[in-house]
Design a protein around this motif. Structure first.
Motif, PDB file in Angstrom:
ATOM      1  N   PHE A 144       0.822  -1.203   0.000  1.00 46.70           N
ATOM      2  CA  PHE A 144       0.000   0.000   0.000  1.00 46.70           C
ATOM      3  C   PHE A 144       0.860   1.259   0.000  1.00 46.70           C
ATOM      4  O   PHE A 144       1.996   1.254   0.471  1.00 46.70           O
TER       5      PHE A 144
ATOM      6  N   ASN B  87       0.589   3.889   1.840  1.00 47.56           N
ATOM      7  CA  ASN B  87       1.017   4.327   3.176  1.00 47.56           C
ATOM      8  C   ASN B  87       1.526   3.147   4.010  1.00 47.56           C
ATOM      9  O   ASN B  87       1.481   3.186   5.229  1.00 47.56           O
ATOM     10  N   TYR B  88       1.962   2.083   3.326  1.00 46.77           N
ATOM     11  CA  TYR B  88       2.571   0.876   3.922  1.00 46.77           C
ATOM     12  C   TYR B  88       1.556  -0.014   4.647  1.00 46.77           C
ATOM     13  O   TYR B  88       1.630  -1.218   4.527  1.00 46.77           O
ATOM     14  N   ALA B  89       0.642   0.600   5.446  1.00 45.04           N
ATOM     15  CA  ALA B  89      -0.369  -0.176   6.167  1.00 45.04           C
ATOM     16  C   ALA B  89       0.240  -1.309   6.985  1.00 45.04           C
ATOM     17  O   ALA B  89      -0.285  -2.416   7.008  1.00 45.04           O
TER      18      ALA B  89
END
Lengths: 360, 295
Positions: free
Chosen positions: A87, A89-91
């Motif tokens: 993702f 935003n890394y998640a």
């Protein structure tokens, strides 16, 4: 890793998604072979993230079908598709250590402990995070966090890795490093990577094939070279660095065949260029890269303009100029010029692309 | 003044004291006047009983079952009510988080707060009373008779009223914690193969736990200090003789303010024990930001 990934192709058949009255994605048809790295490229709102989320299963399609060989997957729940997703935003799960994050998918699959440890170790080695394995995500830098996100996605040995602008939150230097890592990881894994980006450099350097989307529709599918040298559409050309656009009138009568030379009148100046598609005329637009547009002598044909700004770039100079009609042009020069000076600009006919249509 | 160049004000500002600090004063005055002073006054008063001994009130309270029994009676109401509200609020908050008319539904759910406990109690007396719609509907459906079901003037009347007035509060707090969890975390877990139950257990619950603990504490304190509905809807002489009733009786029926203060102090101590216990359990959980990325 990846040796047991056994499928031949992923096929998208007329995949579409509407939000109310808006068509976010229309008739996306594409066949992707195992081992391919595909970039979905386009400006924001072009439907590239919608396409990715439809493939992942995070968004239901409203039409069409998606097939992994003979298995229809667009009807499967997201949990059952088994694709790895990275993702923007890394998640990362903030309450789990790096190890625990990376092992999450394997735990959900009930993989036995010894096997799980071995595969998590392998994923950690792949992204080179051995020394950070016991930290929480909040203790890592942005680049490290993105590595964890990639390791977590690939630990389950997915046939398909989906990446949604994974590098957009990183600084320029780190982006370059991570690009190479992502390409290497893709090759190690051997499956398909679908990579969403709005950055053409990223797409050109990473992908085997690039899908350019605009307003929910495919504008062009091709290798980076195809797109760079032969953009099929003026929008794609602009995205590929053809910043100069000149509107003119086709001179040769009747239709011009694809890949043929065509001449057109641009405000009194006749320029010759390449037509990638047949040109029924008469309104056409020429696209030229700034690096191909250079000053010429007064006895050559060219576009007359006035220099507005000029800067030193190291090996050469970069300038902007404006024609009497008000069109802004970007050009390269070997010799220094000054703002306010008159300049005649031209390009090699093979570097001028002529497209059907006028004002865009 | 010496020759040192840095003025006093600048040095104060560097250590965090400047003009802005003065803005704290109104709140400080309020806390001192409305909490610290009355609390200290009550605490001191509780050690000056009528019989003159230092701990007389506390000795009296803990030797009279009619008094110390109220601790248990109140806990027996407040703990189950708080748990029920919390357990009910979590799924509702999860559902509402994904709805489009979130604000409308939230407004409807929160409405009971604006009514006040007395109005709710009056309404419940009619609705759940022997001749109320609820019991009559049940008896028409053959599910019971007015004689067999009693929902007011007993434990259940107070229980129901605490649920009705406490739920909106618990729900609002829970919703804010649930909304604070990045949707991308759930998506990430789903792509990794976690079904909804597993996502709740492995992602949401650990991230929500600290917030739910706070919600529990605030809701519990509210329920523990129940008074109007215990009188109006309960059986204030027996099964719902909560601790605030005991304090009220001491103060305004026996005019023993000292004993009333002591009861209030016991009430505060019981709340403190529960709250501290729950908050300490928070340290078992992760308490950082519930987002998937830095910043």
């Amino acid at each position: 890793m990846g040796s047991h990934i056994a499928f031949q192709s992923l096929r998208l058949e007329k995949v579409g998604r509407t939000f109310g009255a808006m068509n976010a994605l229309q008739d996306l048809t594409l066949e992707i072979k195992r081992g391919e790295f595909i970039a979905l490229l386009g400006p924001s709102g072009c439907g590239k993230s919608t396409a990715l989320n439809c493939i992942a299963g995070l968004l239901a399609t409203t039409s069409g079908a998606i097939w992994l060989d003979d298995v229809r997957i667009d009807t499967l729940a997201v949990e059952d598709r088994g694709f790895g997703m990275v993702f923007q935003n890394y998640a990362l799960f903030p309450h789990m250590t790096v190890r625990s994050n990376i092992g999450f998918g394997l735990r959900m699959r009930g993989v036995a402990k010894a096997e799980l440890e071995r595969r998590v170790d392998a994923a950690i080695r792949t992204v080179r995070l051995e020394s950070q394995a016991h930290k929480l995500p909040g203790q890592l830098s942005g680049g490290q966090q993105q590595r964890v996100a990639i390791a977590r996605a690939i630990a389950i040995d997915p046939p398909l890795v989906l990446m949604d602008e994974p590098l957009s939150n990183l600084d320029a230097k780190l982006r370059l490093e991570m690009r190479q890592e992502i390409r290497r990881i893709h090759q190690d894994l051997g499956g398909v990577t679908i990579y969403v980006t709005h950055d053409q450099d990223e797409a050109l350097s990473l992908a085997d094939r690039i899908v350019v989307l605009r307003e929910g529709m495919i504008r062009q599918v091709g290798t980076p070279e195809d797109l760079y040298l032969r953009p099929a559409h003026i929008d794609v050309a602009e995205f590929m660095g053809f910043r100069n656009r000149l509107e003119g009138t086709l001179i040769s009568d009747g239709s011009v065949q694809p890949m043929a030379r065509a001449s057109a009148d641009f405000g009194g100046t006749v320029l010759e260029g390449v037509a990638l598609h047949s040109l029924p005329g008469p309104a056409v637009t020429a696209a030229i890269r700034p690096d191909d547009l250079t000053p010429v002598d007064a006895n050559h044909p060219g576009i007359d303009a006035t220099v507005e700004a000029f800067e030193y770039r190291g090996r050469d100079f970069f300038g902007t100029a404006r024609t009497p009609a008000g069109v802004e042009l970007f050009f390269r020069s070997e010799v220094p010029l000054h703002a306010g000076e008159a300049v005649r600009l031209s390009a090699d006919p093979s570097k001028i692309l002529i497209y059907q249509g006028g004002a865009a | 003044m010496s020759g040192s160049a840095i003025p006093f004000r600048v040095r104060l500002a560097a250590s965090g004291l400047d003009g802005v600090t003065l803005l704290v004063i109104p709140a400080m005055v309020l806390i001192l006047a409305l909490f610290v002073y009355p609390f200290s006054y009550g605490l001191i008063l509780s050690f000056h009983p009528k019989d003159g001994s230092f701990l007389g009130n506390y000795g009296h309270f803990f030797s009279d079952p009619f008094l110390y029994g109220t601790i248990y009676t109140t806990l027996a109401l407040a703990l189950p009510v708080t748990l029920l509200n919390l357990v009910a609020a979590v799924p509702v908050a999860f559902r509402i988080r994904r709805m489009r008319h979130q604000r409308l539904i939230t407004t409807i759910l929160v409405l009971p707060i604006t009514l006040g406990t007395v109005l709710v109690a009056e309404g419940m007396l009619n609705y759940f009373g022997p001749q109320g719609w609820f019991i009559r509907t049940l008896s028409i459906l053959g599910l019971g008779s007015p004689a067999s079901i009693k929902l007011v003037h007993n434990y259940w009347g107070v229980f129901l009223s605490l649920v009705i007035t406490g739920f909106p509060f618990t729900f609002l707090l829970t919703l804010s914690y649930v909304s604070g969890i990045d949707v991308a975390l759930e998506n990430a877990a789903a792509t990794l193969g976690a079904r909804s139950a597993a996502r709740f257990r492995t992602i949401f619950l650990p991230l929500l736990a600290p917030g739910l603990a706070i919600t529990f504490c605030l809701s519990f304190v509210q329920a523990y200090s129940v008074f109007p509905s215990a009188v109006l809807l309960g059986a204030p002489a027996g099964p719902t003789r909560v601790i605030s009733i005991a304090a009220y009786e001491a103060a305004f029926e026996q005019y023993d303010y000292s004993l009333a203060s002591a009861i209030a102090m016991v009430m505060g101590a019981v709340q403190l024990v529960v709250v501290v216990g729950v908050l300490m359990s928070r340290s078992l959980f992760y308490r950082g930001p519930a987002a998937g990325a830095k910043g």
